[in-house]
Design an enzyme around this catalytic site. Sequence first.
Site, mmCIF file in Angstrom:
data_model
loop_
_atom_site.group_PDB
_atom_site.id
_atom_site.type_symbol
_atom_site.label_atom_id
_atom_site.label_comp_id
_atom_site.label_asym_id
_atom_site.label_seq_id
_atom_site.Cartn_x
_atom_site.Cartn_y
_atom_site.Cartn_z
ATOM 1 N N LYS A 128 0.835 -1.199 0.000
ATOM 2 C CA LYS A 128 0.000 0.000 0.000
ATOM 3 C C LYS A 128 0.871 1.251 0.000
ATOM 4 O O LYS A 128 1.752 1.401 0.848
ATOM 5 C CB LYS A 128 -0.923 -0.009 1.216
ATOM 6 C CG LYS A 128 -1.883 -1.191 1.243
ATOM 7 C CD LYS A 128 -2.754 -1.188 2.479
ATOM 8 C CE LYS A 128 -1.947 -1.363 3.743
ATOM 9 N NZ LYS A 128 -2.790 -1.603 4.940
ATOM 10 N N THR B 170 -8.110 9.852 7.377
ATOM 11 C CA THR B 170 -7.675 8.571 6.820
ATOM 12 C C THR B 170 -7.588 7.483 7.887
ATOM 13 O O THR B 170 -6.997 6.432 7.651
ATOM 14 C CB THR B 170 -6.293 8.725 6.153
ATOM 15 O OG1 THR B 170 -5.361 9.251 7.127
ATOM 16 C CG2 THR B 170 -6.359 9.653 4.952
ATOM 17 N N GLY C 184 -8.145 4.344 9.836
ATOM 18 C CA GLY C 184 -8.761 3.066 9.506
ATOM 19 C C GLY C 184 -8.658 2.669 8.050
ATOM 20 O O GLY C 184 -9.253 1.675 7.643
ATOM 21 N N THR C 185 -7.892 3.412 7.260
ATOM 22 C CA THR C 185 -7.773 3.088 5.834
ATOM 23 C C THR C 185 -7.194 1.692 5.632
ATOM 24 O O THR C 185 -7.687 0.909 4.811
ATOM 25 C CB THR C 185 -6.875 4.124 5.130
ATOM 26 O OG1 THR C 185 -7.428 5.423 5.322
ATOM 27 C CG2 THR C 185 -6.793 3.848 3.637
ATOM 28 N N GLY C 186 -6.140 1.360 6.375
ATOM 29 C CA GLY C 186 -5.512 0.052 6.215
ATOM 30 C C GLY C 186 -6.428 -1.087 6.619
ATOM 31 O O GLY C 186 -6.529 -2.101 5.919
ATOM 32 N N CYS C 187 -7.102 -0.933 7.764
ATOM 33 C CA CYS C 187 -8.063 -1.945 8.209
ATOM 34 C C CYS C 187 -9.141 -2.159 7.155
ATOM 35 O O CYS C 187 -9.504 -3.293 6.814
ATOM 36 C CB CYS C 187 -8.734 -1.512 9.506
ATOM 37 S SG CYS C 187 -7.640 -1.128 10.872
#
Length: 277
Positions: free
Chosen positions: A186, A218, A220-223
């Site tokens: 990512k 942003t 929580g974008t990865g979750c």
Amino acid sequence: MTMKADGMGTHAMGRVLVIAGSDPSGGAGIQADIKTITMLGQYAATAITALTVQNTVGVKEAIGTQPRVVRAQVEAVLEDVGADAVKTGMLHSADLVAEVVSILRDAEFAGPVVVDPVMVASSGDRLLDDRAVSLIQNELIPLAALVTPNLPEAQVLTGKAVESNEEMQDAGRMILDMGAGAVLMKGGHQSTSTLTDFLMTPETTFSLSAPKVDTRHTHGTGCSFASAFAALLAAGHSLDEAFPIAHAFIQEAIARAPGFGAGHGPLGHARVGRNGN
């Protein structure tokens, strides 16, 4: 007790079991996972690994769940509701990483496992010690159909600087060599005006790029990105089919963030696909 993922059969929805921590502010962790999976039309079940005290400004405290209780939660879901995919997020400690690995092996889980290796806070602080990182590298990643590190996490996993597109792909190959079926590198932490994500398998590399959005919302974008993949895999999509759908979902959720909080605000999960809202 042996528990396997049963086929979707007559189920109208793919079932995703999320093994991760809870965020009371609703922006990341289990709460973001549930929102993402639900908005993509699939069913979310959860096993909570940690209770955190956090909001958009930062994490104040995290209390790990006892490993036996995490196991009991997973077993309760798999023996009844079942699961077509598993997604792991914050695992809090080496003991919990080891327990999750043991659970998945004991269950002979047959569906895809998506590993979001949550190990670096937004502040840059390490969330896991060296033993936990080693267990992720050597025990959990080999069970993963997909690993979804951001750049700081990729740097911890590989021990290499990761910033440029070339360095991202080099790191991705190193993570594949750890035994992952695929890796999503990512690019959200890149300093360039265009951010690129790479979906890499041992045979193929796919990439998608988007302009960098000037926003602080942003959290929580990865979750959410990892859970989007898990939902789509549970629904029967291949990785290459899931990539553009998950990517588009995250881009729209960022664009539709509600603006809550004084720090890194949550995404607008519930607004995705709703014109005029």
